[in-house]
Scaffold this active site. Structure first.
Site, PDB file in Angstrom:
ATOM      1  N   ASP A  10       0.858  -1.187   0.000  1.00  0.00           N
ATOM      2  CA  ASP A  10       0.000   0.000   0.000  1.00  0.00           C
ATOM      3  C   ASP A  10       0.894   1.237   0.000  1.00  0.00           C
ATOM      4  O   ASP A  10       1.714   1.423   0.896  1.00  0.00           O
ATOM      5  CB  ASP A  10      -0.890  -0.016   1.246  1.00  0.00           C
ATOM      6  CG  ASP A  10      -1.980   1.036   1.199  1.00  0.00           C
ATOM      7  OD1 ASP A  10      -2.293   1.517   0.089  1.00  0.00           O
ATOM      8  OD2 ASP A  10      -2.523   1.370   2.263  1.00  0.00           O
ATOM      9  N   ASP A 125      -3.168   2.585  -5.982  1.00  0.00           N
ATOM     10  CA  ASP A 125      -2.105   2.677  -4.984  1.00  0.00           C
ATOM     11  C   ASP A 125      -1.940   1.423  -4.135  1.00  0.00           C
ATOM     12  O   ASP A 125      -1.240   1.452  -3.111  1.00  0.00           O
ATOM     13  CB  ASP A 125      -2.342   3.875  -4.068  1.00  0.00           C
ATOM     14  CG  ASP A 125      -3.646   3.768  -3.283  1.00  0.00           C
ATOM     15  OD1 ASP A 125      -4.469   2.878  -3.588  1.00  0.00           O
ATOM     16  OD2 ASP A 125      -3.846   4.587  -2.364  1.00  0.00           O
ATOM     17  N   GLU A 126      -2.536   0.293  -4.514  1.00  0.00           N
ATOM     18  CA  GLU A 126      -2.365  -0.910  -3.721  1.00  0.00           C
ATOM     19  C   GLU A 126      -2.404  -2.159  -4.588  1.00  0.00           C
ATOM     20  O   GLU A 126      -3.107  -2.205  -5.604  1.00  0.00           O
ATOM     21  CB  GLU A 126      -3.402  -1.008  -2.602  1.00  0.00           C
ATOM     22  CG  GLU A 126      -4.832  -1.122  -3.085  1.00  0.00           C
ATOM     23  CD  GLU A 126      -5.812  -1.380  -1.940  1.00  0.00           C
ATOM     24  OE1 GLU A 126      -5.510  -2.209  -1.055  1.00  0.00           O
ATOM     25  OE2 GLU A 126      -6.889  -0.763  -1.946  1.00  0.00           O
TER      26      GLU A 126
END
EC number: 2.7.7.7
Length: 394
Positions: A10, A125-126
């Site tokens: 993350d 974003d992960e």
């Protein structure tokens, strides 16, 4: 038998961190990302009055993300900017730049794939990574039984930093559910690793709502039933949970509290739809603000078309979502004669879908959505689909 190792990576305050690369003088400052305010020219210092501040914001925008110093003041993503201004009036307000964020997203994912090729993309974003078969992941050391996978995780963090200049937090456990939870335990720039045997010590003291999949309503219901922690949830009788939440969810709650999750890392997921939407800075009227709405519809259609092109997909159905000033939502869609990823074509058919909407009420949000997706390779080249009649925006 190989130890199964799943990582959840993350990026730390991703949008805000990307902006701080562009404005390094704002490092350590409370910064909020949201809205579309103009920025000062040049490189003013952090204390310059030229920077837009939350206290000066007027509108309906919401926070996309915030730096950790801003979060310490009580602001968070999804909070209205005007509400945030009451908590952090001096926080600097920067506009969103999704094109830039997507660029950095591609950079960090490409870097990670060089080390761990089994990746599940969960958003900008992960990601999840299966580290089980990564060379070195099963190695041990006299003082660390998991030294190998720990070293792999450190390599991933270093690769992300070298590719982007940004930090990330990684959770490494035997499954996706635990790794998602672990990645949030030591933010920012954290690395948290534990095995299933450590669940009672590491996981059970945490609030039940920390489990991904237990939302605010379910967490509140559990509190009403006297369950505050994951450990209390784990100790609950499965039949009792089934009686309150239904057999399927009750069993899932019991399994999740015990850290059981057999879901694989999925390297490819066929998207069922794509969409883009925007909330207006002020309410717009379908008749009086027709030019502005038309420009926004064009931009949204072009963004969706670009998303389709990146995924090498075409869409058969296009539609528009509108939210009125009273928060009522309407949607309209049309199925086109032939799948397409052409922006102007999507824009024309999206406009055509709006022929029967209410034109006398102001709008606060508009979105464009495409469905019926398929690989572009399966559709022969053809001219863009034209809407035969001349139609207004609404």
């Amino acid at each position: 038998m190989l130890q199964r190792w799943i990582a959840h990576l993350d990026m730390d305050a991703f949008y805000a961190s990307v902006e701080l690369l562009r404005h390094p003088q704002l490092q350590g400052q409370p910064v909020v990302i949201g809205g579309r305010r103009a920025l000062p020219e040049g490189v003013p210092p952090a204390d310059s009055p030229a920077w837009p501040r939350l206290r000066d914001y007027a509108g309906r925008g919401v926070i996309t993300t915030a730096t950790y110093p801003a979060r310490a003041l009580g602001v968070h993503s999804g909070m209205g900017l005007m509400k945030a201004a009451l908590l952090a009036p001096d926080a600097i307000l920067l506009p969103v730049d999704f094109d830039r964020y997507r660029h950095f997203s591609r950079l960090f994912k490409a870097a990670v794939l060089e080390i761990a090729p089994v990746m599940e993309d969960r958003g900008i974003d992960e990601i999840y990574l299966d580290l089980t078969d990564v060379p070195g992941a099963q190695a041990s050391a006299p003082d660390d039984a998991h030294a190998g996978v720990r070293a792999v995780a450190q390599r991933l963090k270093q690769a992300v930093r070298e590719a982007t200049g940004l930090s990330c937090s990684i959770g490494v456990t035997p499954n996706k559910l635990l790794s998602k939870l672990a990645s949030d335990m030591d933010k920012p720039d954290g690395l948290t690793l534990f095995t299933h045997a450590e669940v009672p010590a590491r996981v059970w003291p945490l609030p039940a709502g920390r489990i991904n999949g237990i939302g605010p309503k379910a967490a509140e219901r559990l509190r009403e039933l006297g369950i505050e922690t994951i450990g209390q949830l784990a100790a609950a009788d499965p039949a009792w949970l089934a009686g309150h939440f239904g057999s399927r969810q009750g069993q899932w709650l019991h399994d999740a509290a015990h850290g059981r999750d057999e879901r694989p890392v999925v390297t490819w997921r066929d998207p069922k739809s794509m969409s883009r939407e925007t909330t207006f800075e002020r309410n717009l009227h379908p008749r009086h603000d027709r030019e502005a709405l038309g420009a926004l519809l064009t931009r949204l259609a072009e963004q969706v078309a670009a998303d389709l092109a990146r995924k090498q997909l075409v869409a058969r159905t296009v539609g528009v979502k509108l939210r009125y000033e009273d928060f009522r939502i309407v949607t309209r869609s049309l199925t086109m004669p032939q799948p397409t990823a052409d922006g102007p074509t999507l824009r024309r058919w999206a406009a055509r879908s709006l022929r029967d909407i209410d034109l006398d009420r102001r709008l606060r949000l508009m979105g464009v959505r495409v469905e019926g997706l398929q690989s572009a390779d399966t559709v022969p080249d053809s001219p863009a689909l034209q809407v035969q009649e001349s139609l207004p925006l609404f």
